[in-house]
Every structure is written in C-alpha cells, then in structure tokens.
Design a protein around this motif. Structure first.
Motif, PDB file in Angstrom:
ATOM      1  N   ARG A 152       5.115  55.699  56.863  1.00  0.00           N
ATOM      2  CA  ARG A 152       4.453  56.352  55.461  1.00  0.00           C
ATOM      3  C   ARG A 152       4.989  57.548  55.385  1.00  0.00           C
ATOM      4  N   VAL A 153       4.990  58.353  54.313  1.00  0.00           N
ATOM      5  CA  VAL A 153       5.490  59.421  53.920  1.00  0.00           C
ATOM      6  C   VAL A 153       4.267  60.718  54.129  1.00  0.00           C
ATOM      7  N   LEU A 154       4.254  61.360  54.829  1.00  0.00           N
ATOM      8  CA  LEU A 154       3.172  62.482  54.935  1.00  0.00           C
ATOM      9  C   LEU A 154       3.507  64.014  54.211  1.00  0.00           C
ATOM     10  N   ALA A 155       2.546  64.562  53.724  1.00  0.00           N
ATOM     11  CA  ALA A 155       2.483  65.782  52.936  1.00  0.00           C
ATOM     12  C   ALA A 155       2.193  66.770  54.291  1.00  0.00           C
ATOM     13  N   GLU A 156       2.410  67.964  53.625  1.00  0.00           N
ATOM     14  CA  GLU A 156       2.187  69.154  54.722  1.00  0.00           C
ATOM     15  C   GLU A 156       0.721  68.815  55.051  1.00  0.00           C
ATOM     16  N   GLY A 157      -0.007  69.122  56.000  1.00  0.00           N
ATOM     17  CA  GLY A 157      -0.981  69.070  56.589  1.00  0.00           C
ATOM     18  C   GLY A 157      -1.512  67.368  57.034  1.00  0.00           C
ATOM     19  N   GLY A 158      -0.494  66.567  56.953  1.00  0.00           N
ATOM     20  CA  GLY A 158      -0.661  65.292  57.078  1.00  0.00           C
ATOM     21  C   GLY A 158      -1.472  64.310  56.281  1.00  0.00           C
ATOM     22  N   THR A 159      -1.530  64.544  55.097  1.00  0.00           N
ATOM     23  CA  THR A 159      -2.139  63.512  54.099  1.00  0.00           C
ATOM     24  C   THR A 159      -1.092  62.502  53.890  1.00  0.00           C
TER      25      THR A 159
ATOM     26  N   VAL B 138       8.194  60.354  58.469  1.00  0.00           N
ATOM     27  CA  VAL B 138       8.811  61.017  57.280  1.00  0.00           C
ATOM     28  C   VAL B 138       7.876  62.030  56.667  1.00  0.00           C
ATOM     29  N   ALA B 139       8.236  63.173  56.558  1.00  0.00           N
ATOM     30  CA  ALA B 139       7.406  64.172  56.012  1.00  0.00           C
ATOM     31  C   ALA B 139       7.920  64.748  54.599  1.00  0.00           C
TER      32      ALA B 139
END
Length: 446
Positions: free
Chosen positions: A234-241, A418-419
């Motif tokens: 999964r690719v997470l945005a800043e903040g972990g969403t 992956v961020a």
C-alpha cells in the motif's frame, strides 16, 4: 543489525619436541610427553550460541548482536593451520611482516557431531620442536589444502593475500555453501598452562570468521503473491493515510557487489587510511556510531566498475523462508565480499535496486487485489545503499562506515512500506546489521 557468524578457537599443544617438517598426510597418533616424542594436532570446532540483539545498525565489532548461521554456512570441510614465530610476542600480525610461516598443518576431513554443532579432525603431525618462543597461529577453513601455498611465505604475503572464491555459488543463494573462513584475531601459542602431554596440553584460544557478507530481504507488510512471485505494498500519504495507490515489487537486485576478491585477513584503520591494524576490532562511540574504518583491497587504491559483479539481470523476489529474533520474516538474497570506502561515496557502495510497477488508485482493483483491466501502471525503481553504521538513522555521510559491506555480517533490509511524500513515491526501508555467530575452535591438540 550486524550479525556475527564467528567461531571461537581453542587450540591445545602437546609434546613439542623432536619434530621434522609438518606433514599434511594422515598419521597415526601416538602418546607423547613434553620431554620428547612427536607432536600431533587435532582441531575441534564448536558453534557458539548467539547473543541478544540490539537496535541498529550500530557500529563496532558486534554491531547489533549476533545471529546463528544456517547449517550450510556453519559447515567445515577442512582446516589449515599456519604457524610462525617472532621474538616479540606482542607484535604478531601487526609486526613488520617479515616473519615466515615455518609450519603448516592441513586437516582434510572433519567429522560433525550428531547435532551439527561441533567438528573434529583426526590428529596430524606438526613441526614445532620446542615448547618455547612466541609462536603465532593463523587458521583458515574451507579453502582446501593451502599448506604448500603458504609454507615459507612471509606474514605480509599471507595477510595481504586476496581470496576470490569465498563460497561455493549456487543459482539460489539459499543453497550456497563452502564458506571460506580465516582468523578473526591474532593468536599466540601459550606454554604457561599444561605440561605438553596429550592429557594436559598447552592451550591457545582464537576465532575465525567468514570472508563473505550476507544480504537478506524482510518484505515487511508486503502481500506475497505465489501466482506471479511479487509483493504488493500500500502507498501511504504523509500522516499514514492510504492513498489507494499500490506498488508491486517484482525484483531486488544487488548492485556494486564486490566480485574481485577479499583480503584473507581483515584490517581496520583510522581516518585517511592511517594506522592500519590487522585483525583489529571495529570500534564505536557511546552512541553506537563507528569510529574507525574497514579496508578492502581497493579502498585506498581506488575503484572502477570492473571490480563488481554484473547486476544487469533482475533478481526475482522470493517467499520468506526464515524468521529472526525480532519476529521479522526474511529470505536470503545474496552473498557478497567486503566493499568499503573512506568517504562514504555511494558511487561504488553496494546497493539494492528494488524494481516493480506503480499503480495509481484508479488503476487498482481492491476486490481482486490486482491491477484493473487494461491498467499498465508505471515502471518504478528505488535504490537503497546498504548501511553499515547508522544507529540514529541520520544518514550522516561524515560518520565512518555509514555505507559499506564487511565480512561476517548479515545485512537485513526490511521494507517498511512505500510513502507518497514531496510529490513522489519513496520506498522506505530499515537495515539491521548483525555479526554471524562465532565458530569456536576447541582443542587444536598437538
């Protein structure tokens, strides 16, 4: 973490009188005493227990602790003992190097114990003729009969010998074996204890370590697909969403993996290559940051692409086969040799190339867990340079040994995920470096 695959060697010397030259042939052991007779040598190797692990990668000789090796990594098929002497017992390998190897003893076979934790040789004849003097020992294993190769050579020649084949290769790294090992510390035969008889021999204690380093991959939270041999993240945005984007990892390929050879014996040094110490310990400060450097044969001479293995072909990912003490599942990616710099320049540092396909959320079918019909995604490659000492994660290139691979260490790279940061995806990984567990040589009986 740094994992140590080392072995402690205990050598015992009996009846050091009345000898001719060393012999690599099998001989029949006889009772002997310190007063006379013929001396014999028998080697016993014991696999030591691992120590507790630490966070890392911490610098220093033991880094993040130790880890036991696989049976095929611990196996010992043969041992050669090299004996030389110096008037000053304190100098040893760090003397001027002019002392010569006077006696060599080859043990062509060793018998493993039922549980595979010990190896014992038959007795063989040795050429020491007096229980006195500063006799030093160098031990090498799994290199075949190198007795004639080193007999009569200077210590300088032995310590600078370059070994190109440090293990027996296999198509799958999980099947490699025949790992070359050599002394991990300077050793001196002691005559203060014992009487030199078979029942009460003189003793020596030392260690050997593998010339190879090992690279492991811990896929972390990636979802394994047996159908196509990939891991999906999964690719997470800043903040972990969750962004809805996905990265499908297909291969992890080592680059700049040293292939040109390794010194038989390890050496460390200070800044700019000053103060070289043979078999010296890696040192660390109170925060676990390394304070000295390790040298490979080309660290001071300069490097080019001819020193490294061809890494054009992708190395497919594999299902995990092992679990470490931290509970992380991993597989063995590759073995490599020492590769170091004195300036942490990543140009020739050993790195990993993570290659796969990046799918935007609109291209991914969450129900099937795969790309939507007609989705092509975007080819992505992330590069990670292996760290040797970076305990606080600062990635500080001014710190000694930030980058590098060093013998007898396991470099385990865990993919954290992956961020999507700063407008682009970034593969995030943590590295632990541990020493492989020691191999202890117990009972080299002369």
């Amino acid at each position: 973490m740094r994992f140590a695959l080392r072995y402690t060697v205990l050598a015992a010397v009996a009846a050091l009188c009345g000898l001719s030259a060393c012999s690599g042939d099998d001989v029949t052991a006889k009772d002997s005493t310190a007063a006379g007779g013929t001396a014999y040598v028998s080697v016993r190797l014991l696999v030591a227990q691992p120590e507790a692990t630490r966070l890392g990668p911490a610098g220093g000789a033991d880094g993040d602790g130790r880890e036991p090796g696989m049976d095929r990594e611990n196996a010992v098929s043969d041992v050669t003992l090299l004996l030389y002497r110096q008037s000053d017992a304190s100098t040893g390998l760090n003397g001027d190097g002019t002392a010569t190897v006077e006696h060599t003893v080859y043990f062509p076979t060793l018998v493993a114990s039922a549980d595979g934790t010990a190896y014992t040789s038959e007795a063989a004849e040795c050429g020491i003729t007096a229980a006195s003097g500063a006799w030093h020992a160098i031990v090498v294993a799994n290199m075949g009969d190198v007795s004639t190769e080193y007999q009569g050579k200077t210590v300088a020649c032995v310590r600078d010998d370059i070994i190109k084949e440090a293990w027996t290769p296999a198509a799958d790294a999980e099947q490699c074996d025949g790992f070359a090992m050599a002394s991990a510390e300077d050793a001196t035969l002691g005559f203060a204890d014992g009487d030199g008889s078979r029942a009460n021999p003189y003793t020596l204690s030392t260690s050997v370590e593998r010339l190879a380093a090992r690279i492991d991959i811990a896929p972390g939270g990636g979802a394994w697909s047996a159908a196509d041999g990939t891991y999906t993240y999964r690719v997470l945005a800043e903040g972990g969403t969750d962004t809805g984007d996905r990265f499908v990892l297909r291969s992890v390929t080592p680059t700049n993996a040293m292939a040109a050879g390794s010194y038989l014996l390890k050496r460390v040094c200070g800044e700019d290559g000053a103060g070289i110490e043979y078999l010296g310990a890696e040192t660390a400060d109170g925060q676990g940051r390394q304070t000295n450097w390790v040298l490979d044969p080309w660290t001071l001479k300069g490097k080019d692409t001819t020193l490294y293995a061809n890494a054009t072909a992708h190395v497919a990912t594999k299902p995990t086969a092992h679990t470490d003490s931290d509970g992380d599942s991993y597989y063995i990616l590759a073995y490599t040799l020492e590769n170091t710099t004195l300036n942490n320049d990543p140009t020739f540092a050993t790195s990993l190339r993570f290659t796969g396909t990046y799918y935007k959320a609109a291209e991914w079918n969450e129900e099937t867990g795969g790309p939507a019909d007609g989705a092509t995604g975007e080819e992505k490659t992330f590069t990670y340079t292996l760290r040797h000492s970076d305990p606080d994660g600062a990635d500080d290139a001014s710190q000694p040994m930030l980058y590098g691979t060093v013998r007898n260490n396991i470099y385990r790279v865990k993919i954290d995920g992956v961020a999507y940061e700063g407008g682009s995806p970034q593969l995030q990984a943590t590295i632990n470096v541990r020493n492989w567990a020691l191999f202890s040589h117990s009972g080299i009986v002369m």
